[in-house]
Design an enzyme around this catalytic site. Structure first.
Site, mmCIF file in Angstrom:
data_model
loop_
_atom_site.group_PDB
_atom_site.id
_atom_site.type_symbol
_atom_site.label_atom_id
_atom_site.label_comp_id
_atom_site.label_asym_id
_atom_site.label_seq_id
_atom_site.Cartn_x
_atom_site.Cartn_y
_atom_site.Cartn_z
ATOM 1 N N CYS A 155 63.622 88.423 114.165
ATOM 2 C CA CYS A 155 62.819 87.891 113.068
ATOM 3 C C CYS A 155 63.694 87.025 112.169
ATOM 4 C CB CYS A 155 62.194 89.031 112.263
ATOM 5 S SG CYS A 155 61.190 88.462 110.873
ATOM 6 N N LYS A 156 63.338 85.752 112.043
ATOM 7 C CA LYS A 156 64.097 84.842 111.187
ATOM 8 C C LYS A 156 63.809 85.093 109.708
ATOM 9 C CE LYS A 156 64.149 81.213 114.685
ATOM 10 N NZ LYS A 156 63.737 79.820 115.016
#
Length: 397
Positions: A155-156
């Site tokens: 997850c960025k």
């Protein structure tokens, strides 16, 4: 929200061709979401959270009547506080496999993967990069360059991998953010309706007794009252409402998607793998362009990770040459059958027909050569790990 274990055993931590630029895994494995460099998605997330918190508790909740004001402080404040806690936990937790956390030295640079020695990064539940034994649902994330237990996706927005150790904190982050957005929309709509119907209902704070002009409003009550004109409040309200709606659409879709995954007892990674398999089964005759696959991040580096900068340049050049070869072959093959048929049916073979036939033979050999060096997307992904790496995606979030 970058926008990923199941039956598969490994994900190849090799280079990705992104916009004709070869992106390598970090040499030093990342510990958690606060390991440098920070992702700009992560910075945007925290900036939005701080901005919405200031607008909610400093501008709009103080405009509510006394009976609703304290309820809003308790409910909205509780949701925002819960979101802050679970967000921090999801970012700070190291999702790495237990043996990685116990035996790996995060300060040491990671070795490059040599496909000439090992066909897969993880074989027989042993990672040849992390040098530890891992469990069956562990994947090696290319973005963190370490093995993640129960890998779901990278997850960025929290700049961290989501695995079995922090999945529910991630899920709670998304759920609490969605609930907070809904509360803020309800408050904004109430303030808007009351302003259009009876603005005096919004001026119940005792400090408004000294404000005679109905076009003047107080922000950041009750501690730091700041007088502004109505237009300023309207502009802030519209910007917050627009940002809130955009965030709610994104977070709502993400929350529904993960509820669906939990109902199906799947991870994001498994979902993407199954989706690609279904698409491949529906179009078995379509051979995907390997350069497109690499550009999307599904293909990894050709025959092993890059061992030096010179090898990196060489691999990049090979990929670009392969692209041009594929384009050349495609342009010839589009009318290849017609050209060959005309040459065969011509009772008087001309130099042009012979030249076209020679071009076809040369093109076929070039394609065979390029296929041996750089296999297509499906075969390469299956050859590497029977599955493409999704560690660089966001859900796309």
């Amino acid at each position: 929200m970058d926008t990923r274990s199941g039956s598969q055993c490994s994900v190849t931590p090799e280079a990705i061709l992104n916009n004709e630029k070869l992106v390598l895994p970090p040499r030093i494995s990342r510990v958690n979401g606060w390991s440098l460099p920070l992702h700009y998605f992560q910075v945007v997330t925290w900036a939005v959270f701080v901005g919405l918190s200031l607008a909610t508790f400093g501008i709009f909740i103080p405009l509510l009547p006394h009976s609703w004001k304290y309820i809003a402080y308790v409910v909205t404040g509780g949701i925002f506080s819960f979101h802050l806690v679970v967000h921090l936990i999801a970012s700070c937790i190291d999702p790495g496999d237990s043996n990685v956390r116990l035996m790996k030295n995060y300060s040491q640079p990671m070795p490059f993967f040599d496909r000439s020695k090992h066909a897969h990064v993880i074989q027989n539940q042993f990672c040849h990069l992390c040098k530890v034994t891992v469990n069956k649902k562990t994947k090696h994330c290319i973005s963190c360059n370490k093995c993640v237990s129960g890998f779901d996706h990278h997850c960025k927005w929290i700049n961290n991998c989501v695995g079995s150790r922090n999945y529910w904190f991630f899920f709670s982050t998304v759920a609490s953010a969605t609930a907070g957005m809904l509360c803020l929309i309800a408050i904004l709509l109430y303030v808007l309706v009351q302003y259009l119907v009876n603005p005096r209902v919004l001026r119940t704070d005792p400090k408004y007794e000294d404000v005679k002009n109905m076009n003047t409003w107080l922000l950041f009550l009750p501690l730091f009252p700041v007088q502004v004109q109505t237009l300023i409040v309207v502009i802030i309200g519209m910007l917050v409402l627009l940002l809130d709606f955009l965030g709610l659409v994104h977070l709502g879709q993400l929350l529904i998607f993960h509820i669906y995954l939990k109902a199906k007892k799947m991870t994001t990674f498994e979902y993407l793998i199954n989706t690609r398999k279904e698409e491949s089964s529906k179009h078995p005759a379509v051979r995907k362009d390997p350069y497109v696959q690499m550009d999307k991040g599904f293909l990894q580096q050709g025959d092993g990770a890059l061992g030096s900068s010179a090898q990196g340049v060489k691999a990049k050049s090979s990929l670009l040459i392969h692209k041009h070869l594929c384009h050349f072959c495609t342009s010839v093959n589009q009318d290849g059958d017609l050209t060959a048929r005309e040459a065969d049916e011509d009772p008087y073979p001309s130099a042009l027909g012979a030249k076209a036939r020679n071009s076809l033979l040369i093109c076929r050999r070039l394609c065979q050569f390029s296929t041996r060096v750089h296999p297509d997307g499906g075969s390469m992904a299956q050859e590497a790990d029977d599955a493409p790496s999704t560690s660089t995606l966001g859900l796309q979030q």
